[in-house]
Design a protein around this motif. Structure first.
Motif, PDB file in Angstrom:
ATOM      1  N   ARG A  88       0.832  -1.221   0.012  1.00 42.99           N
ATOM      2  CA  ARG A  88      -0.198   0.026  -0.002  1.00 42.99           C
ATOM      3  C   ARG A  88       0.822   1.257  -0.146  1.00 42.99           C
ATOM      4  O   ARG A  88       0.556   2.070  -0.839  1.00 42.99           O
ATOM      5  CB  ARG A  88      -0.842   0.053   1.163  1.00 42.99           C
ATOM      6  CG  ARG A  88      -1.753   1.197   1.241  1.00 42.99           C
ATOM      7  CD  ARG A  88      -2.816   1.106   2.349  1.00 42.99           C
ATOM      8  NE  ARG A  88      -3.863   1.970   2.320  1.00 42.99           N
ATOM      9  CZ  ARG A  88      -3.624   3.334   2.747  1.00 42.99           C
ATOM     10  NH1 ARG A  88      -2.697   3.831   3.299  1.00 42.99           N
ATOM     11  NH2 ARG A  88      -4.608   4.157   2.742  1.00 42.99           N
ATOM     12  N   ARG A  89       2.049   1.367   0.778  1.00 38.24           N
ATOM     13  CA  ARG A  89       3.049   2.486   0.834  1.00 38.24           C
ATOM     14  C   ARG A  89       3.506   2.702  -0.375  1.00 38.24           C
ATOM     15  O   ARG A  89       3.745   3.813  -1.076  1.00 38.24           O
ATOM     16  CB  ARG A  89       3.892   2.123   2.016  1.00 38.24           C
ATOM     17  CG  ARG A  89       4.682   3.482   2.302  1.00 38.24           C
ATOM     18  CD  ARG A  89       5.996   2.909   3.156  1.00 38.24           C
ATOM     19  NE  ARG A  89       6.896   2.084   2.312  1.00 38.24           N
ATOM     20  CZ  ARG A  89       7.765   2.420   1.394  1.00 38.24           C
ATOM     21  NH1 ARG A  89       7.768   3.635   0.903  1.00 38.24           N
ATOM     22  NH2 ARG A  89       8.637   1.472   0.850  1.00 38.24           N
ATOM     23  N   LYS A  90       3.907   1.614  -1.377  1.00 38.78           N
ATOM     24  CA  LYS A  90       4.569   1.620  -2.455  1.00 38.78           C
ATOM     25  C   LYS A  90       3.231   2.244  -3.546  1.00 38.78           C
ATOM     26  O   LYS A  90       3.827   3.092  -4.322  1.00 38.78           O
ATOM     27  CB  LYS A  90       5.095   0.420  -2.908  1.00 38.78           C
ATOM     28  CG  LYS A  90       6.298   0.063  -2.309  1.00 38.78           C
ATOM     29  CD  LYS A  90       7.056  -1.294  -2.763  1.00 38.78           C
ATOM     30  CE  LYS A  90       8.329  -1.695  -2.232  1.00 38.78           C
ATOM     31  NZ  LYS A  90       8.708  -2.796  -2.740  1.00 38.78           N
TER      32      LYS A  90
ATOM     33  N   LEU B  43       0.833   3.973  -2.911  1.00 43.46           N
ATOM     34  CA  LEU B  43       0.759   5.429  -2.517  1.00 43.46           C
ATOM     35  C   LEU B  43       1.864   6.359  -3.222  1.00 43.46           C
ATOM     36  O   LEU B  43       1.634   7.425  -3.563  1.00 43.46           O
ATOM     37  CB  LEU B  43       0.357   5.621  -1.233  1.00 43.46           C
ATOM     38  CG  LEU B  43      -1.090   5.099  -0.688  1.00 43.46           C
ATOM     39  CD1 LEU B  43      -0.989   5.311   0.911  1.00 43.46           C
ATOM     40  CD2 LEU B  43      -2.184   6.019  -1.610  1.00 43.46           C
ATOM     41  N   GLU B  44       2.887   6.031  -3.035  1.00 45.30           N
ATOM     42  CA  GLU B  44       4.179   6.576  -3.199  1.00 45.30           C
ATOM     43  C   GLU B  44       4.343   6.780  -4.703  1.00 45.30           C
ATOM     44  O   GLU B  44       4.509   7.673  -5.502  1.00 45.30           O
ATOM     45  CB  GLU B  44       5.305   5.841  -2.814  1.00 45.30           C
ATOM     46  CG  GLU B  44       6.729   6.861  -2.883  1.00 45.30           C
ATOM     47  CD  GLU B  44       7.864   6.121  -2.308  1.00 45.30           C
ATOM     48  OE1 GLU B  44       8.848   5.619  -2.970  1.00 45.30           O
ATOM     49  OE2 GLU B  44       7.735   5.907  -0.991  1.00 45.30           O
ATOM     50  N   GLU B  45       3.905   5.635  -5.595  1.00 44.01           N
ATOM     51  CA  GLU B  45       4.057   5.547  -6.919  1.00 44.01           C
ATOM     52  C   GLU B  45       2.953   6.730  -7.514  1.00 44.01           C
ATOM     53  O   GLU B  45       3.056   7.103  -8.728  1.00 44.01           O
ATOM     54  CB  GLU B  45       4.019   4.418  -7.498  1.00 44.01           C
ATOM     55  CG  GLU B  45       5.181   3.366  -7.365  1.00 44.01           C
ATOM     56  CD  GLU B  45       4.807   1.941  -7.822  1.00 44.01           C
ATOM     57  OE1 GLU B  45       3.714   1.822  -8.066  1.00 44.01           O
ATOM     58  OE2 GLU B  45       5.585   1.056  -7.611  1.00 44.01           O
ATOM     59  N   ASN B  46       1.701   6.737  -6.994  1.00 40.78           N
ATOM     60  CA  ASN B  46       0.462   7.453  -7.666  1.00 40.78           C
ATOM     61  C   ASN B  46       0.314   8.725  -6.954  1.00 40.78           C
ATOM     62  O   ASN B  46      -0.655   9.151  -7.125  1.00 40.78           O
ATOM     63  CB  ASN B  46      -0.662   6.431  -7.407  1.00 40.78           C
ATOM     64  CG  ASN B  46      -0.744   5.048  -8.183  1.00 40.78           C
ATOM     65  OD1 ASN B  46      -0.103   4.987  -9.112  1.00 40.78           O
ATOM     66  ND2 ASN B  46      -1.233   4.222  -7.554  1.00 40.78           N
ATOM     67  N   ARG B  47       1.537   9.160  -6.488  1.00 43.65           N
ATOM     68  CA  ARG B  47       1.438  10.483  -5.760  1.00 43.65           C
ATOM     69  C   ARG B  47       1.398  11.523  -6.683  1.00 43.65           C
ATOM     70  O   ARG B  47       2.082  11.441  -7.672  1.00 43.65           O
ATOM     71  CB  ARG B  47       2.555  10.802  -4.904  1.00 43.65           C
ATOM     72  CG  ARG B  47       2.589  11.923  -4.004  1.00 43.65           C
ATOM     73  CD  ARG B  47       3.768  12.332  -3.233  1.00 43.65           C
ATOM     74  NE  ARG B  47       4.113  11.355  -2.299  1.00 43.65           N
ATOM     75  CZ  ARG B  47       5.157  11.105  -1.573  1.00 43.65           C
ATOM     76  NH1 ARG B  47       6.215  11.873  -1.899  1.00 43.65           N
ATOM     77  NH2 ARG B  47       5.037   9.944  -0.668  1.00 43.65           N
ATOM     78  N   ILE B  48       0.596  12.604  -6.656  1.00 46.69           N
ATOM     79  CA  ILE B  48       0.162  13.446  -7.643  1.00 46.69           C
ATOM     80  C   ILE B  48       1.285  14.652  -7.619  1.00 46.69           C
ATOM     81  O   ILE B  48       1.896  15.160  -8.374  1.00 46.69           O
ATOM     82  CB  ILE B  48      -1.096  14.121  -7.526  1.00 46.69           C
ATOM     83  CG1 ILE B  48      -2.156  13.108  -7.689  1.00 46.69           C
ATOM     84  CG2 ILE B  48      -1.226  15.472  -8.468  1.00 46.69           C
ATOM     85  CD1 ILE B  48      -3.597  13.310  -7.648  1.00 46.69           C
ATOM     86  N   ILE B  49       1.788  15.023  -6.384  1.00 49.28           N
ATOM     87  CA  ILE B  49       2.562  16.041  -6.054  1.00 49.28           C
ATOM     88  C   ILE B  49       3.824  15.365  -5.451  1.00 49.28           C
ATOM     89  O   ILE B  49       4.099  14.616  -4.707  1.00 49.28           O
ATOM     90  CB  ILE B  49       2.038  17.086  -5.019  1.00 49.28           C
ATOM     91  CG1 ILE B  49       0.862  17.636  -5.749  1.00 49.28           C
ATOM     92  CG2 ILE B  49       3.175  18.279  -4.949  1.00 49.28           C
ATOM     93  CD1 ILE B  49       0.081  18.709  -4.910  1.00 49.28           C
TER      94      ILE B  49
END
Length: 74
Positions: free
Chosen positions: A64-66, A68-74
């Motif tokens: 989940r952390r990965k 979220l990190e890959e799909n971060r917009i900013i």
């Protein structure tokens, strides 16, 4: 019934006073004993080799952390 109303009123006043104190001081609510960190335990599961359920949870959290990190917009 009168005792109930008086007791309810006292509890309501105490909760209201605690809320005002929290708002004024702007401090986080914390325990008085310090929790597990005060006795030297760094994590809730202090096993050298976690069980299978814990390993699954850790893998799921890491995925989940990965994500979220890959799909971060900013």
């Amino acid at each position: 019934m009168l005792y109930f109303l008086i007791t309810f009123g006292v509890f309501a006043l105490v909760i209201f006073a605690m809320a005002i104190g929290y708002i004024v001081q702007r401090k986080t609510i914390s325990g008085s004993c310090g929790g597990l960190g005060s006795i030297g335990v760094e994590k809730a599961c202090d096993c050298p080799d976690p069980c299978d359920n814990r390993k699954k949870k850790m893998a799921k959290e890491e995925a989940r952390r990965k994500m979220l990190e890959e799909n971060r917009i900013i």
